[in-house]
Design an enzyme around this catalytic site. Structure first.
Site, short mmCIF file in Angstrom:
data_model
loop_
_atom_site.label_atom_id
_atom_site.label_comp_id
_atom_site.label_asym_id
_atom_site.label_seq_id
_atom_site.Cartn_x
_atom_site.Cartn_y
_atom_site.Cartn_z
N HIS A 282 60.57 57.19 22.51
CA HIS A 282 59.64 56.20 21.95
C HIS A 282 60.24 54.79 22.04
O HIS A 282 60.29 54.05 21.05
CB HIS A 282 59.32 56.54 20.49
N GLU B 81 58.35 63.56 16.24
CA GLU B 81 59.48 62.74 16.68
C GLU B 81 60.55 62.72 15.60
O GLU B 81 60.24 62.49 14.44
CB GLU B 81 59.00 61.32 16.98
N ARG C 150 50.36 57.56 22.09
CA ARG C 150 50.80 58.30 20.91
C ARG C 150 50.91 59.77 21.31
O ARG C 150 50.10 60.29 22.10
CB ARG C 150 49.82 58.15 19.75
#
Length: 332
Positions: free
Chosen positions: A285, A266, A237
């Site tokens: 991601h 993000e 993360r």
């Protein structure tokens, strides 16, 4: 749309794309679909919520103030559940939280191997020279015999450890409890021994969940403890890392590079210096997103939905205080 008589009311949170097995889900539950904007209207009174769109901050503000209107089960189509660990959900003994542990393990392990190879062989540099039509022979590094410290000893971390061992790397782990003789990591470090392990690792790979205990765990002091010339790989993360401190350590050349698939914000803001830093690989991601991954996520939920309807134990029940699934609650 017809529904089974007396079926539980299920809210599926989405962002334009529905689960590929939506019809099978609808046969088992009275299903309604909600965007983030619609969730405050549709969540109260639901029996269960399937967060098919899992990278979201919309559930906490939509959560009903009246506990009687809160769902009894929330399933997340992701391994990380940090956006769902808000007090009303965590503190309620009547709400079960499950995740998609197991879906991403091998895909992320392969991705980490690819990142390690890309850094060692400087593939980004080769692609840039190709783009410029420049012929630049140069040496690259081997990864066999290099040391990797995998920080996070859950199933994803274990898959990464096995993958890196398979190509001849020396692997150790970092976790909550120090131990020797681990089948995947050999030695697992914590506390004082972790500093020694950081100083010896050529690659530090982050695969830990984001919890209050792991927030910004890779801060300036940890980065300073890393081996000069080491590289950081983050597939856990973004909040695990102090990105400002990382950028400083990369800029001064103390660290040789980083491969980052997750970020504190993000999408990564265009103003972030990480976009343009030499030796840094940025990906959006996507480490676990391989062909068929959506189907695997949807099938896991469908199995849990059947269990929910039949009163059987659910797979991947999250310990809400710790923020991850205990081994005994994973089921298969």
């Amino acid at each position: 749309m017809s529904h089974p008589s007396g079926a539980d009311r299920l809210v599926v949170l989405h962002r334009g794309i529905l689960p590929p097995n939506a019809e099978s889900i609808e046969r088992l539950a009275d299903t309604v679909y909600a965007t983030e904007e619609e969730l405050p209207l549709l969540l109260p009174g639901a029996d269960a919520v399937f967060c098919w769109h899992s990278i979201t901050s919309a559930v906490a503000p939509a959560w009903p103030e009246d506990p009687a209107l809160a769902p009894g089960w929330v399933h997340v189509a992701a391994a990380g559940v940090d956006p769902f660990l808000f007090p009303a959900l965590v503190d309620s003994p009547d709400v079960v939280l499950t995740n998609s542990r197991g879906v991403y393990d091998q895909a992320i392990a392969e991705y980490v191997l690819g990142l390690v190879l890309a850094l060692a062989k400087d593939f980004p540099g080769s692609w840039e020279h190709q783009r410029r039509r420049e012929w630049r022979p140069r040496d690259s590094e081997r990864i066999g015999g290099r040391t990797a410290l995998v920080w996070g000893t859950g199933p994803i971390g274990r898959a990464i450890a096995r993958m890196l061992r398979a190509v001849g790397m020396r692997v150790a782990g970092a976790g909550r409890t120090a131990r020797d003789g681990d089948p995947d990591f050999g030695t697992v470090h914590e506390g004082a021994s972790l500093r020694t392990a950081l100083a010896e690792a050529d690659y530090v790979v982050l695969a830990a969940p984001l919890t209050p205990a792991t927030l910004r765990m890779v801060d300036a002091s940890v980065l300073a403890a890393m081996k000069p010339g080491a590289r950081l790989v983050n597939v856990g993360r973004g909040g695990l890392v102090d990105e400002e401190a990382l950028a400083l350590h990369l800029a001064d050349g103390r660290l040789a590079g980083a491969a980052l698939d997750v970020f504190d914000r993000e999408p990564l803001p265009s103003a972030s210096p990480l976009w343009d830093m030499p030796g840094v690989i940025v990906s959006p991601h996507t480490a676990g997103e391989v062909t068929g991954w959506r189907g695997d996520l949807a099938d896991l939920f469908l199995d849990n939905l059947r269990r929910w309807r039949e009163g059987r134990p659910l797979r991947n029940v999250v310990d809400k205080e710790k923020g991850y699934v205990r081994e005994s609650a994973a089921l298969t």
